[in-house]
Structure formats: C-alpha cells, structure tokens
Design an enzyme around this catalytic site. Sequence first.
Site, PDB file in Angstrom:
ATOM      1  CE  LYS A 110      -4.411  -1.547   1.838  1.00  0.00           C
ATOM      2  NZ  LYS A 110      -5.476  -1.310   2.802  1.00  0.00           N
ATOM      3  CE  LYS A 191      -5.269  -8.608  -1.410  1.00  0.00           C
ATOM      4  NZ  LYS A 191      -5.455  -8.217  -0.076  1.00  0.00           N
ATOM      5  CE  LYS A 194     -13.317  -4.292   0.821  1.00  0.00           C
ATOM      6  NZ  LYS A 194     -12.893  -4.142   2.209  1.00  0.00           N
TER       7      LYS A 194
END
Length: 327
Positions: A110, A191, A194
Amino acid sequence: MTRVFSGIQPTGTPHLGNWMGAISRWAADQQPEHLFCVVDLHAITVPQDPATLREQTLNMAAWLFAAGLDQTVGPIYVQSHVTAHAELGWLLTCSTQYGELGRMTQFKDKSAGKANVGAGLFVYPSLMAADILLYQAEEVPVGDDQVQHLELTRDIAQRFNSRYGEVFTIPKAVLPKAGARIMDLQNVGKKMSKSSETDAGVIWLSDTEKVTEKKIKRAVTDSDGEIRTGEGKEGVTNLLDLFSAMSGRSVDDLVSEYNGQGYGTFKTAIAEATNAYLAPARQRHAELLADKAELTRMLVAGAEEAERRAAPTLAKAKDVLGFIARG
Ligand code: TYM
C-alpha cells in the site's frame, strides 16, 4: 464455546473474495461468543471522503446482516463506536517494534511508490491486534492475506504477556478450506481486491446478475481446454476454488464432472451457481439499506454489548502497565 473476532474495512462494496474468505463464513456458524466489526478506524489509514465513508460503513454493515449475521446472537458493530479499540491500539503500538511493522507485506504494497504515507498505515497492524486481543479471541476467520497480521498479533500478545503478565489469549487465524484466496478474474497472479486495476476481474456483491455472468464468462483461462488444477492452470484453478467454495463440493468432484465439457459449459455453470448463491443476500441487502435508521439502531446495540465485553481486558492491560486507577 470458542471466542471469535473478525473485521472488514468499509472501503467500497465487498467482493466475492471478501464473501468467501470472510463474511459468508462468519454467518455460517454464528455463536454468542463471536464478534464482527466494520473497521472504520482502519479505513482512515488511507484518505477517505467523509460522506463516502459514512455511506460505505452502513453499506458494509448491511452486507453483514444480509449474509445472515444476527445482532441478537452476537455483536455486529462499528469499530469507532467502541473507543476501547483505539485505546488498546495505542497501548499495543507501544509494544510493537518498528522493524516488525516495516516487514508487513500489506504495508509494503500500500505504501509502494507513494510520496506521502500516513503513520496510521504503518501502525495499522497494532490496531488490528487490539481488535482481536480486546475480546480474548481464540480464532480469527480471515482470508489468506491477513495471516501475516495474525502472526504479528500473536507476537505482540506474547511479548506483552511475558513482560507484564498473562493478559491476552493468543489467537490463531482460521482459513476456509476453499476460497481463502480468490484471485482476480483478469489478473490471476493477484488476489481479487477492492483496489484491483480492472473492474472486469472483480465480482462485486452489488453487481447485477448480467454483469456477474459476463465477468465469469470473460475470466482468463488458458488454451488447453482442460478443467483441472496444476501449473499453467491458474485461471481454471481459481474458478474451481470459487465454485468449490460456493457449492461446498470438492475440487476433485467438480473436475470429474466438468472436465471434457469445455470452458463455455464450465463457466456457464459457475455463473449460474454464483447468481443463485448471491441472490438472497443481494435482495436482503437492498431491503436493509432502505431503512438506515433501523440499521444504525442495530449497530448501536452491537456496540453497547461489545463495549461491555471489552472493558475488563482494557482495564487489566492499563493496570499491568502501571497506570493509576481513576478511583
Ligand atoms: P479487508 O477489509 O481487506 O478484507 C476482509 C476479509 O476479506 C478477506 N479477503 C479475501 N479472502 C479471499 N480472497 C480474497 N481475494 C480476499 N480479499 C480479502 C480478508 O482476508 C479479510 O478476512 N485488516 C483487515 C480488517 C481487520 C481485521 C481485524 C480482520 C481489521 N481488524 C481483526 C480480522 C481481525 C482487512 O483489511 O480486511
């Protein structure tokens, strides 16, 4: 009875990965000793638009209830409503090492390439540890991507206990047999997430049946036409995993039924199974969102119960740390 805690961030609509790795499993076997939380304190570790956050928190809570979670069985609530999370989060941040936090792959992913990375994103795992340890949870049902955070939670709890005395239960992550890591339908190396790059690779619970079908039919596979797992078969393996998680049937069983029938038939069967599987929750979600006042009332009731359960552990942690009592 086993004490269970798990949480989900209110960042966008949940996708099929969240559903398989977490939400549907929470609902499948809910018990009074289980707590489930919409973690809005975690959501603000990256910038959020306030109006959107408010809306998405209720939206996410509605999905939890739509899955079948019942407020009268065990607490379903919003993290910021129970201030003990933030408080224990700080206490545990002070028992967490800088090096440990820097090794977290979620933090690395992130923060990669970003000029301004908030300190909250860095200490995110110690708040997550607080969520779990506050309730003396023994089991934490999560998807595969949270296992590293759970390992750190265990390390923090062990360190705290050995330094200050036995305060926390050491929890463990519990993964589903199928669906622990649903991959992006277009980018099977990643994966389902979102924050996926392509919308086509993610099945949102809020997608219409038509869109769901289209996404599954366009899912990336390969050119050998065989329905089996193995090297070079990542796309097909992901579809088998998804199908297995939804149907409760083993991958072997699905392979023996569908191998030889071609990808078209296989994908049609998965699309139909997915829509049939999600239909009741999709309908219930729309009904729940139509009455936001009632939804909020349910969440407040959950928070009151969670607060009551959290209080003894928080008090004990403060006491062993040497904080003087208020009287
Ligand atoms: P979050 O909000 O990213 O995801 C919620 C749950 O969904 C699972 N999940 C998946 N499972 C299978 N396949 C996928 N592609 C997939 N993507 C997500 C996640 O593993 C998770 O179980 N840090 C947590 C939230 C959290 C939490 C906690 C969880 C905060 N405090 C305490 C457990 C206990 C998170 O960001 O999950």
